[in-house]
Write a protein that holds these residues in place. Structure first.
Motif, PDB file in Angstrom:
ATOM      1  N   PRO A 107     -78.495  52.199  56.316  1.00 27.24           N
ATOM      2  CA  PRO A 107     -77.441  53.215  56.260  1.00 27.24           C
ATOM      3  C   PRO A 107     -77.157  53.745  57.665  1.00 27.24           C
ATOM      4  CG  PRO A 107     -79.172  53.647  54.644  1.00 27.24           C
ATOM      5  CD  PRO A 107     -79.694  52.571  55.543  1.00 27.24           C
ATOM      6  N   PRO A 108     -75.890  53.936  58.030  1.00 24.92           N
ATOM      7  CA  PRO A 108     -75.561  54.395  59.392  1.00 24.92           C
ATOM      8  C   PRO A 108     -76.375  55.588  59.886  1.00 24.92           C
ATOM      9  CG  PRO A 108     -73.571  53.785  58.239  1.00 24.92           C
ATOM     10  CD  PRO A 108     -74.690  53.681  57.237  1.00 24.92           C
ATOM     11  N   PRO A 109     -76.656  56.614  59.052  1.00 24.05           N
ATOM     12  CA  PRO A 109     -77.451  57.735  59.572  1.00 24.05           C
ATOM     13  C   PRO A 109     -78.874  57.340  59.974  1.00 24.05           C
ATOM     14  CG  PRO A 109     -76.321  58.357  57.543  1.00 24.05           C
ATOM     15  CD  PRO A 109     -76.205  56.873  57.677  1.00 24.05           C
ATOM     16  N   GLN A 110     -79.394  56.244  59.411  1.00 25.69           N
ATOM     17  CA  GLN A 110     -80.757  55.809  59.712  1.00 25.69           C
ATOM     18  C   GLN A 110     -80.800  54.703  60.764  1.00 25.69           C
ATOM     19  OE1 GLN A 110     -82.776  54.705  56.078  1.00 25.69           O
ATOM     20  NE2 GLN A 110     -82.034  56.508  54.981  1.00 25.69           N
ATOM     21  N   ARG A 111     -79.649  54.347  61.312  1.00 28.03           N
ATOM     22  CA  ARG A 111     -79.586  53.211  62.226  1.00 28.03           C
ATOM     23  C   ARG A 111     -79.940  53.650  63.652  1.00 28.03           C
ATOM     24  NH1 ARG A 111     -74.141  50.145  61.628  1.00 28.03           N
ATOM     25  NH2 ARG A 111     -74.977  50.006  59.502  1.00 28.03           N
ATOM     26  N   PRO A 112     -81.025  53.132  64.215  1.00 26.38           N
ATOM     27  CA  PRO A 112     -81.382  53.496  65.598  1.00 26.38           C
ATOM     28  C   PRO A 112     -80.426  52.839  66.589  1.00 26.38           C
ATOM     29  CG  PRO A 112     -83.244  52.522  64.382  1.00 26.38           C
ATOM     30  CD  PRO A 112     -81.998  52.227  63.611  1.00 26.38           C
ATOM     31  N   GLN A 113     -80.571  53.212  67.853  1.00 28.53           N
ATOM     32  CA  GLN A 113     -79.887  52.479  68.910  1.00 28.53           C
ATOM     33  C   GLN A 113     -80.478  51.065  68.969  1.00 28.53           C
ATOM     34  OE1 GLN A 113     -80.647  55.720  71.897  1.00 28.53           O
ATOM     35  NE2 GLN A 113     -78.604  55.166  72.561  1.00 28.53           N
ATOM     36  N   VAL A 114     -79.677  50.123  69.465  1.00 26.96           N
ATOM     37  CA  VAL A 114     -80.101  48.717  69.445  1.00 26.96           C
ATOM     38  C   VAL A 114     -79.826  48.048  70.782  1.00 26.96           C
ATOM     39  CG1 VAL A 114     -79.764  46.460  68.365  1.00 26.96           C
ATOM     40  CG2 VAL A 114     -79.634  48.527  66.972  1.00 26.96           C
ATOM     41  N   VAL A 115     -80.819  47.298  71.263  1.00 25.51           N
ATOM     42  CA  VAL A 115     -80.623  46.334  72.345  1.00 25.51           C
ATOM     43  C   VAL A 115     -80.933  44.972  71.753  1.00 25.51           C
ATOM     44  CG1 VAL A 115     -81.444  45.484  74.569  1.00 25.51           C
ATOM     45  CG2 VAL A 115     -81.177  47.950  74.197  1.00 25.51           C
ATOM     46  N   PHE A 116     -79.943  44.085  71.722  1.00 24.05           N
ATOM     47  CA  PHE A 116     -80.150  42.754  71.148  1.00 24.05           C
ATOM     48  C   PHE A 116     -80.826  41.821  72.157  1.00 24.05           C
ATOM     49  CE2 PHE A 116     -76.879  43.796  67.911  1.00 24.05           C
ATOM     50  CZ  PHE A 116     -77.556  43.331  66.792  1.00 24.05           C
ATOM     51  N   LEU A 117     -81.648  40.916  71.625  1.00 23.16           N
ATOM     52  CA  LEU A 117     -82.314  39.892  72.420  1.00 23.16           C
ATOM     53  C   LEU A 117     -81.915  38.527  71.863  1.00 23.16           C
ATOM     54  CD1 LEU A 117     -85.894  41.436  72.180  1.00 23.16           C
ATOM     55  CD2 LEU A 117     -84.354  41.676  74.123  1.00 23.16           C
ATOM     56  N   THR A 118     -81.517  37.617  72.725  1.00 30.64           N
ATOM     57  CA  THR A 118     -81.151  36.288  72.249  1.00 30.64           C
ATOM     58  C   THR A 118     -81.068  35.314  73.409  1.00 30.64           C
ATOM     59  OG1 THR A 118     -79.505  35.005  71.021  1.00 30.64           O
ATOM     60  CG2 THR A 118     -78.677  36.764  72.419  1.00 30.64           C
ATOM     61  N   ALA A 119     -81.184  34.035  73.083  1.00 26.57           N
ATOM     62  CA  ALA A 119     -81.021  32.988  74.090  1.00 26.57           C
ATOM     63  C   ALA A 119     -79.586  32.464  74.124  1.00 26.57           C
ATOM     64  CB  ALA A 119     -81.987  31.836  73.793  1.00 26.57           C
ATOM     65  N   TYR A 120     -78.693  33.047  73.309  1.00 24.38           N
ATOM     66  CA  TYR A 120     -77.351  32.496  73.144  1.00 24.38           C
ATOM     67  C   TYR A 120     -76.282  33.502  73.565  1.00 24.38           C
ATOM     68  CZ  TYR A 120     -80.102  29.318  70.274  1.00 24.38           C
ATOM     69  OH  TYR A 120     -81.052  28.439  69.845  1.00 24.38           O
ATOM     70  N   GLU A 121     -75.467  33.142  74.547  1.00 21.73           N
ATOM     71  CA  GLU A 121     -74.420  34.037  75.030  1.00 21.73           C
ATOM     72  C   GLU A 121     -73.338  34.277  73.986  1.00 21.73           C
ATOM     73  OE1 GLU A 121     -72.719  32.866  78.691  1.00 21.73           O
ATOM     74  OE2 GLU A 121     -74.603  32.865  79.809  1.00 21.73           O
ATOM     75  N   ARG A 122     -73.159  33.344  73.047  1.00 22.12           N
ATOM     76  CA  ARG A 122     -72.025  33.427  72.119  1.00 22.12           C
ATOM     77  C   ARG A 122     -72.109  34.621  71.168  1.00 22.12           C
ATOM     78  NH1 ARG A 122     -75.098  29.072  70.081  1.00 22.12           N
ATOM     79  NH2 ARG A 122     -75.807  29.312  67.911  1.00 22.12           N
ATOM     80  N   PHE A 123     -73.268  35.273  71.090  1.00 23.81           N
ATOM     81  CA  PHE A 123     -73.404  36.420  70.191  1.00 23.81           C
ATOM     82  C   PHE A 123     -73.034  37.751  70.860  1.00 23.81           C
ATOM     83  CE2 PHE A 123     -76.681  33.525  68.286  1.00 23.81           C
ATOM     84  CZ  PHE A 123     -75.982  33.270  67.116  1.00 23.81           C
ATOM     85  N   ALA A 124     -72.645  37.708  72.142  1.00 25.14           N
ATOM     86  CA  ALA A 124     -72.424  38.958  72.882  1.00 25.14           C
ATOM     87  C   ALA A 124     -71.344  39.821  72.241  1.00 25.14           C
ATOM     88  CB  ALA A 124     -72.074  38.645  74.336  1.00 25.14           C
ATOM     89  N   LEU A 125     -70.203  39.225  71.876  1.00 20.94           N
ATOM     90  CA  LEU A 125     -69.114  40.010  71.307  1.00 20.94           C
ATOM     91  C   LEU A 125     -69.528  40.648  69.986  1.00 20.94           C
ATOM     92  CD1 LEU A 125     -66.243  40.953  71.639  1.00 20.94           C
ATOM     93  CD2 LEU A 125     -65.465  38.860  70.496  1.00 20.94           C
ATOM     94  N   ARG A 126     -70.237  39.894  69.135  1.00 18.08           N
ATOM     95  CA  ARG A 126     -70.707  40.450  67.864  1.00 18.08           C
ATOM     96  C   ARG A 126     -71.688  41.598  68.104  1.00 18.08           C
ATOM     97  NH1 ARG A 126     -73.003  36.349  63.649  1.00 18.08           N
ATOM     98  NH2 ARG A 126     -73.019  38.283  62.421  1.00 18.08           N
TER      99      ARG A 126
END
Length: 247
Positions: free
Chosen positions: A71-90
């Motif tokens: 639920p949005p009120p329970q959603r922490p801040q996020v830093v994504f980790l990945t080996a793939y550049e194509r997910f940046a926009l998402r």
């Protein structure tokens, strides 16, 4: 203010790397590690972390699907980790604070954490000043710079120092300089004084970028930044910089 962090990645080596980098920061508390989204959902409910370092591709639910389960009120801040550049926009569509490519660069990791701190301060309620019913203004987390037909976003957490250039100010971000049409005095009034300090009539520096302060002639000083840049610190501002570095 402590930053409570949960690390989520199906690769044990990747988790250890993130935990080791977080351990260098005194304001970070690691509340857990998870290898799957299902584990993470339970840990988020139990620990209520402020920040997730979240892998994109995992068995079962991926990182984006995990966020949709919260639920949005329970959603922490996020830093994504990945080996793939194509997910940046998402990642930014999911309102991530940042997006780190593996293998992770130490300096880039620290910049991501600084962006988190800046974004977190912007989310906190303004504290009313004495006699001020409106409260303190929030400090901007980013500036928009127009270059021809392009609009470039400069994150405040990435700025090393700022110099006055005629009617403009140059925002120094690594080896790049982006120009904004504001005076140095206007920018100084908009920046968080806990992060930036004036060192000269034509320069402002990010406090954490200063590696060394050396006395010069006439009670002036020289500040060397971590990237080797040397800035003159006039005697008018040298004491304020020393106090800031002492903090």
């Amino acid at each position: 203010m402590m930053l409570r962090v949960l690390v989520i990645d199906d690769e044990p080596l990747a988790r250890r790397g993130v935990v080791a980098r977080l351990a260098r920061h005194a304001d970070v508390e690691i509340v857990g590690e998870c290898a799957t989204a299902a584990e993470a959902i339970r840990a988020i409910a139990a620990q209520a972390p402020d920040l997730l370092f979240l892998d994109v591709r995992m068995p079962g639910l991926d990182g984006f699907e995990l966020l949709r389960q919260l639920p949005p009120p329970q959603r922490p801040q996020v830093v994504f980790l990945t080996a793939y550049e194509r997910f940046a926009l998402r990642a930014f569509d999911a309102e991530a604070v940042d997006y780190l490519l593996k293998p992770i660069d130490d300096e880039r990791f620290d910049r991501a954490l600084e962006r988190v701190r800046t974004a977190r301060r912007a989310r906190l309620p303004a504290v009313p000043a004495p006699g001020d019913d409106m409260g303190q203004a929030r400090y901007p987390a980013r500036f928009s710079v127009r270059i021809g037909r392009r609009l470039v976003v400069v994150h405040v957490a990435d700025i090393d120092w700022i110099e006055a250039i005629g009617d403009y100010c140059g925002l120094h971000v690594g080896k790049q300089v982006q120009l904004v049409r504001e005076t140095l005095q206007q920018l100084e009034s908009r920046l968080d004084p806990a992060l930036f300090v004036r060192v000269h009539r034509s320069a402002i520096v990010r406090i954490t970028r200063v590696a060394e302060l050396r006395a010069a002639t006439n009670r002036d000083a020289l500040a060397r930044l971590h990237d080797g840049t040397v800035l003159k610190v006039s005697r008018t501002y040298s004491e304020a910089l020393r106090r800031a570095l002492g903090r």
